[in-house]
Design a protein around this motif. Structure first.
Motif, short mmCIF file in Angstrom:
data_model
loop_
_atom_site.label_atom_id
_atom_site.label_comp_id
_atom_site.label_asym_id
_atom_site.label_seq_id
_atom_site.Cartn_x
_atom_site.Cartn_y
_atom_site.Cartn_z
N ALA A 83 0.77 -1.22 0.18
CA ALA A 83 0.15 -0.06 -0.07
C ALA A 83 1.03 1.13 -0.14
O ALA A 83 0.59 2.24 -0.54
CB ALA A 83 -1.01 -0.16 1.26
N LEU A 84 2.09 1.06 0.73
CA LEU A 84 2.85 2.39 0.60
C LEU A 84 3.56 2.78 -0.45
O LEU A 84 3.78 3.81 -1.04
CB LEU A 84 3.77 2.04 1.77
N TYR A 85 3.93 1.40 -1.34
CA TYR A 85 4.54 1.80 -2.66
C TYR A 85 3.56 2.33 -3.43
O TYR A 85 3.81 3.22 -4.54
CB TYR A 85 5.01 0.44 -3.15
N ILE A 86 2.35 1.97 -3.61
CA ILE A 86 1.19 2.27 -4.40
C ILE A 86 1.00 3.83 -4.27
O ILE A 86 1.00 4.78 -5.02
CB ILE A 86 -0.08 1.49 -4.33
N PHE A 87 0.94 4.29 -2.87
CA PHE A 87 0.73 5.68 -2.48
C PHE A 87 2.14 6.52 -2.97
O PHE A 87 1.84 7.71 -3.79
CB PHE A 87 0.65 5.99 -1.01
N CYS A 88 3.26 6.03 -2.51
CA CYS A 88 4.48 6.83 -2.92
C CYS A 88 4.65 7.10 -4.62
O CYS A 88 5.08 8.12 -5.21
CB CYS A 88 5.75 6.15 -2.66
N ALA A 89 4.17 6.17 -5.34
CA ALA A 89 4.24 6.12 -6.78
C ALA A 89 3.21 7.14 -7.32
O ALA A 89 3.56 7.90 -8.44
CB ALA A 89 3.93 4.80 -7.48
N ILE A 90 2.05 7.28 -6.71
CA ILE A 90 0.97 8.01 -7.46
C ILE A 90 1.31 9.35 -6.81
O ILE A 90 1.15 10.53 -7.82
CB ILE A 90 -0.34 7.49 -6.73
N PHE A 91 1.72 9.66 -5.73
CA PHE A 91 2.20 10.87 -5.01
C PHE A 91 3.36 11.48 -5.84
O PHE A 91 3.11 12.77 -6.06
CB PHE A 91 2.37 10.76 -3.50
N THR A 92 4.27 10.73 -6.28
CA THR A 92 5.50 11.24 -6.81
C THR A 92 4.99 11.75 -8.18
O THR A 92 5.54 12.77 -8.66
CB THR A 92 6.38 10.19 -7.03
N ALA A 93 4.00 11.18 -8.92
CA ALA A 93 3.30 11.69 -10.02
C ALA A 93 2.66 12.84 -10.01
O ALA A 93 3.04 13.83 -10.87
CB ALA A 93 2.71 10.53 -10.85
N PHE A 94 2.00 13.12 -8.96
CA PHE A 94 1.31 14.37 -8.70
C PHE A 94 2.32 15.38 -8.24
O PHE A 94 1.81 16.51 -8.60
CB PHE A 94 0.20 13.99 -7.55
N PHE A 95 3.32 15.18 -7.83
CA PHE A 95 4.23 16.26 -7.19
C PHE A 95 4.90 16.83 -8.36
O PHE A 95 4.85 17.99 -8.45
CB PHE A 95 5.03 15.47 -6.23
#
Length: 229
Positions: A83-95
């Protein structure tokens, strides 16, 4: 003069600082929106693709789940890492998307340069995140497989395990094979007379011309060729 200078210098109309402040405000707003959107999307993606649904989840009301949870028989770190990897991957793209959108306030040139740089940095950061999480997950998978093997061995009944005091049975030697009787030798074949065997001529059968012996029934002498009839 005073009013004109006051309005231009103090409020900064047309100064570069106004563009940076506007870009910073846009970036902060988009970053907050991206953070919330990343949480929502991470939950949806995890439930849709990453959750297997086979493990029994921990429940406060169900006391049967307390023991495995407190003894670490059932590891949940792999679920947290997914779950943490999925969040980090999505948030990195949004950043990086927020950086690109915020650069529009600085002009088209800044927007294009920011777009190229953010695209490259986004790929690099996503790759580093994937490698880091995979390295951690390898250790977790090894530990989880070890716990699963220990659980399988402990759940086996004693009837399935060989007794500890049982001595190994001595191997039974094979029974000696019956002595084979020698096969009787076939009788020796009797010598048959060959067609080349010369039969001695009977007495009185001689050639009247040369005196050579002649086989009975011959019509010519084998030596001189005289006709005998």
């Amino acid at each position: 003069m005073y009013g004109y200078g006051y309005g231009y210098n103090d409020y900064g109309f047309g100064s570069p600082r106004m563009g940076l402040e506007a870009a910073g405000g846009i970036f902060a707003t988009l970053l907050v929106i991206g953070f919330i959107a990343a949480i929502v999307l991470a939950v949806v993606v995890y439930r849709t693709y990453a959750s297997d649904g086979n493990d029994q989840p921990f429940s406060v009301k169900d006391k049967s789940t307390w023991g495995p949870f407190l003894r670490f028989d059932k590891l949940v770190i792999d679920k947290i890492l997914r779950a943490l990897y999925i969040f980090c991957a999505i948030f990195t793209a949004f950043f990086f998307l927020a950086l690109v959108l915020a650069s529009i306030a600085d002009g088209i040139v800044a927007f294009l340069m920011t777009l190229i740089m953010c695209a490259i940095l986004c790929l690099i950061v996503e790759l580093l995140e994937r490698v880091s999480f995979e390295s951690i997950m390898l250790s977790v998978i090894i530990a989880r497989n070890t716990n699963d093997i220990k659980g399988m061995l402990s759940n086996r009944s004693n009837s399935q395990l060989p007794p500890a005091s049982a001595a190994p049975e001595a191997p039974v030697p094979p029974a000696p094979a019956e002595s084979a009787q020698p096969a009787p030798e076939p009788p020796a074949p009797t010598a048959q007379p060959t067609p080349e065997t010369v039969v001695a001529p009977a007495a009185g059968h001689f050639c009247p011309e040369c005196g050579a012996p002649v086989q009975p029934g011959s019509h010519f002498c084998p030596e001189c060729g005289k006709k005998l009839d």
